[in-house]
Design a protein around this motif. Structure first.
Motif, PDB file in Angstrom:
ATOM      1  N   PRO A  88      89.945 -40.772 -29.756  1.00 54.37           N
ATOM      2  CA  PRO A  88      90.267 -41.908 -28.888  1.00 54.37           C
ATOM      3  C   PRO A  88      89.583 -41.741 -27.530  1.00 54.37           C
ATOM      4  O   PRO A  88      89.536 -40.640 -26.981  1.00 54.37           O
ATOM      5  N   LEU A  89      89.040 -42.839 -27.015  1.00 49.96           N
ATOM      6  CA  LEU A  89      88.460 -42.865 -25.671  1.00 49.96           C
ATOM      7  C   LEU A  89      89.394 -43.684 -24.797  1.00 49.96           C
ATOM      8  O   LEU A  89      89.702 -44.835 -25.106  1.00 49.96           O
ATOM      9  N   ILE A  90      89.863 -43.053 -23.724  1.00 48.14           N
ATOM     10  CA  ILE A  90      90.771 -43.704 -22.776  1.00 48.14           C
ATOM     11  C   ILE A  90      90.106 -43.667 -21.414  1.00 48.14           C
ATOM     12  O   ILE A  90      89.700 -42.605 -20.947  1.00 48.14           O
ATOM     13  N   ILE A  91      89.961 -44.830 -20.813  1.00 49.85           N
ATOM     14  CA  ILE A  91      89.321 -44.952 -19.500  1.00 49.85           C
ATOM     15  C   ILE A  91      90.299 -45.654 -18.569  1.00 49.85           C
ATOM     16  O   ILE A  91      90.753 -46.763 -18.854  1.00 49.85           O
ATOM     17  N   GLY A  92      90.619 -45.005 -17.455  1.00 41.29           N
ATOM     18  CA  GLY A  92      91.521 -45.608 -16.473  1.00 41.29           C
ATOM     19  C   GLY A  92      92.877 -45.974 -17.028  1.00 41.29           C
ATOM     20  O   GLY A  92      93.465 -46.974 -16.636  1.00 41.29           O
ATOM     21  N   GLY A  93      93.369 -45.214 -17.979  1.00 45.73           N
ATOM     22  CA  GLY A  93      94.666 -45.486 -18.577  1.00 45.73           C
ATOM     23  C   GLY A  93      94.630 -46.528 -19.688  1.00 45.73           C
ATOM     24  O   GLY A  93      95.640 -46.793 -20.319  1.00 45.73           O
ATOM     25  N   GLY A  94      93.460 -47.134 -19.946  1.00 44.37           N
ATOM     26  CA  GLY A  94      93.336 -48.139 -20.998  1.00 44.37           C
ATOM     27  C   GLY A  94      92.641 -47.578 -22.226  1.00 44.37           C
ATOM     28  O   GLY A  94      91.612 -46.907 -22.128  1.00 44.37           O
ATOM     29  N   TYR A  95      93.208 -47.856 -23.380  1.00 46.47           N
ATOM     30  CA  TYR A  95      92.631 -47.416 -24.651  1.00 46.47           C
ATOM     31  C   TYR A  95      91.401 -48.255 -24.961  1.00 46.47           C
ATOM     32  O   TYR A  95      91.472 -49.481 -25.053  1.00 46.47           O
ATOM     33  N   VAL A  96      90.246 -47.609 -25.120  1.00 44.57           N
ATOM     34  CA  VAL A  96      88.997 -48.306 -25.426  1.00 44.57           C
ATOM     35  C   VAL A  96      88.813 -48.419 -26.927  1.00 44.57           C
ATOM     36  O   VAL A  96      88.394 -49.456 -27.437  1.00 44.57           O
ATOM     37  N   GLY A  97      89.120 -47.361 -27.662  1.00 39.19           N
ATOM     38  CA  GLY A  97      88.994 -47.393 -29.111  1.00 39.19           C
ATOM     39  C   GLY A  97      88.714 -46.007 -29.666  1.00 39.19           C
ATOM     40  O   GLY A  97      88.544 -45.042 -28.922  1.00 39.19           O
ATOM     41  N   MET A  98      88.655 -45.930 -30.987  1.00 43.65           N
ATOM     42  CA  MET A  98      88.261 -44.688 -31.651  1.00 43.65           C
ATOM     43  C   MET A  98      86.742 -44.639 -31.616  1.00 43.65           C
ATOM     44  O   MET A  98      86.073 -45.532 -32.155  1.00 43.65           O
ATOM     45  N   MET A  99      86.207 -43.609 -30.968  1.00 43.31           N
ATOM     46  CA  MET A  99      84.768 -43.554 -30.721  1.00 43.31           C
ATOM     47  C   MET A  99      84.185 -42.250 -31.256  1.00 43.31           C
ATOM     48  O   MET A  99      84.850 -41.222 -31.289  1.00 43.31           O
ATOM     49  N   VAL A 100      82.917 -42.333 -31.647  1.00 40.50           N
ATOM     50  CA  VAL A 100      82.141 -41.137 -31.972  1.00 40.50           C
ATOM     51  C   VAL A 100      81.066 -40.975 -30.902  1.00 40.50           C
ATOM     52  O   VAL A 100      80.556 -41.963 -30.369  1.00 40.50           O
ATOM     53  N   MET A 101      80.762 -39.739 -30.586  1.00 36.98           N
ATOM     54  CA  MET A 101      79.696 -39.465 -29.630  1.00 36.98           C
ATOM     55  C   MET A 101      78.388 -39.484 -30.412  1.00 36.98           C
ATOM     56  O   MET A 101      78.171 -38.681 -31.316  1.00 36.98           O
ATOM     57  N   ASP A 102      77.518 -40.437 -30.059  1.00 36.27           N
ATOM     58  CA  ASP A 102      76.251 -40.586 -30.753  1.00 36.27           C
ATOM     59  C   ASP A 102      75.162 -39.688 -30.182  1.00 36.27           C
ATOM     60  O   ASP A 102      74.314 -39.195 -30.914  1.00 36.27           O
ATOM     61  N   LYS A 103      75.198 -39.508 -28.870  1.00 35.91           N
ATOM     62  CA  LYS A 103      74.076 -38.835 -28.224  1.00 35.91           C
ATOM     63  C   LYS A 103      74.480 -38.412 -26.824  1.00 35.91           C
ATOM     64  O   LYS A 103      75.345 -39.033 -26.206  1.00 35.91           O
ATOM     65  N   GLU A 121      73.984 -33.155 -14.828  1.00 31.75           N
ATOM     66  CA  GLU A 121      74.471 -34.502 -15.110  1.00 31.75           C
ATOM     67  C   GLU A 121      74.150 -34.820 -16.557  1.00 31.75           C
ATOM     68  O   GLU A 121      73.038 -34.585 -17.032  1.00 31.75           O
ATOM     69  N   VAL A 122      75.153 -35.357 -17.244  1.00 36.30           N
ATOM     70  CA  VAL A 122      75.025 -35.618 -18.669  1.00 36.30           C
ATOM     71  C   VAL A 122      75.303 -37.091 -18.944  1.00 36.30           C
ATOM     72  O   VAL A 122      76.380 -37.590 -18.622  1.00 36.30           O
ATOM     73  N   SER A 123      74.332 -37.784 -19.512  1.00 38.65           N
ATOM     74  CA  SER A 123      74.532 -39.159 -19.970  1.00 38.65           C
ATOM     75  C   SER A 123      75.033 -39.092 -21.407  1.00 38.65           C
ATOM     76  O   SER A 123      74.446 -38.398 -22.241  1.00 38.65           O
ATOM     77  N   VAL A 124      76.136 -39.802 -21.673  1.00 31.53           N
ATOM     78  CA  VAL A 124      76.792 -39.735 -22.976  1.00 31.53           C
ATOM     79  C   VAL A 124      76.907 -41.145 -23.551  1.00 31.53           C
ATOM     80  O   VAL A 124      77.253 -42.083 -22.837  1.00 31.53           O
ATOM     81  N   TRP A 125      76.613 -41.298 -24.851  1.00 30.22           N
ATOM     82  CA  TRP A 125      76.710 -42.579 -25.546  1.00 30.22           C
ATOM     83  C   TRP A 125      77.715 -42.464 -26.680  1.00 30.22           C
ATOM     84  O   TRP A 125      77.701 -41.503 -27.451  1.00 30.22           O
ATOM     85  N   PHE A 126      78.574 -43.466 -26.780  1.00 27.82           N
ATOM     86  CA  PHE A 126      79.598 -43.529 -27.808  1.00 27.82           C
ATOM     87  C   PHE A 126      79.493 -44.846 -28.561  1.00 27.82           C
ATOM     88  O   PHE A 126      79.029 -45.848 -28.011  1.00 27.82           O
ATOM     89  N   SER A 127      79.956 -44.861 -29.804  1.00 28.67           N
ATOM     90  CA  SER A 127      80.103 -46.120 -30.531  1.00 28.67           C
ATOM     91  C   SER A 127      81.432 -46.094 -31.282  1.00 28.67           C
ATOM     92  O   SER A 127      81.910 -45.048 -31.716  1.00 28.67           O
TER      93      SER A 127
END
Length: 139
Positions: A88-103, A121-127
């Motif tokens: 699960p990805l949670i941002i600012g207390g809000g549930y965004v969704g079930m995510m996988v880290m792509d890159k 610094e790390v740039s991260v992409w999820f889907s």
């Protein structure tokens, strides 16, 4: 006591007097899928097929002077992507969704004595994963 600002599975994003580990440059992308049907001597007809997975990206800063060394944080991030699991990805207390880290891309910014990285610094992409993912069936 840290103020938790969100998390990706077991990785919390937080801010306290002793440490700062937060996201920046948060971007989300949602796309609709359409099928196009050609009509002889007429306009193309579009048919709604559904939504593409939600995509989220942001940048993380691993900074030894802010309480999270790249030498500690980067292996943890690598372990998360190597597990290839949805969390699960949670941002600012809000549930965004079930995510996988792509890159993720690492930019080693500063180095200390002995050549060890002290700021990265790390740039991260999820889907987003579908509702029929293995993790969702286990819950």
């Amino acid at each position: 006591m840290p103020n938790v600002l969100g998390c990706y599975g077991p990785m919390p994003f937080y801010c306290s007097e002793d440490a700062i580990f937060n996201y920046k440059d948060l971007k989300t992308s949602k796309q609709v899928r359409w099928a196009e049907h050609a009509v002889y001597l007429g306009k193309t007809i579009k048919e709604f097929l559904g939504f593409s997975p939600l995509e989220v990206s942001f940048t993380l800063r691993f900074d030894a002077s802010r309480g999270i060394s790249p030498m500690v944080g980067l292996p943890q991030l690598e372990k998360l992507i190597d597990q290839h699991l949805a969390f699960p990805l949670i941002i600012g207390g809000g549930y965004v969704g079930m995510m996988v880290m792509d890159k993720y891309d690492v930019k080693h910014k500063f180095f200390g004595k002995g050549g060890g990285c002290i700021v990265a610094e790390v740039s991260v992409w999820f889907s987003e994963v579908g509702s029929d993912s293995i993790l969702n069936r286990l819950i």
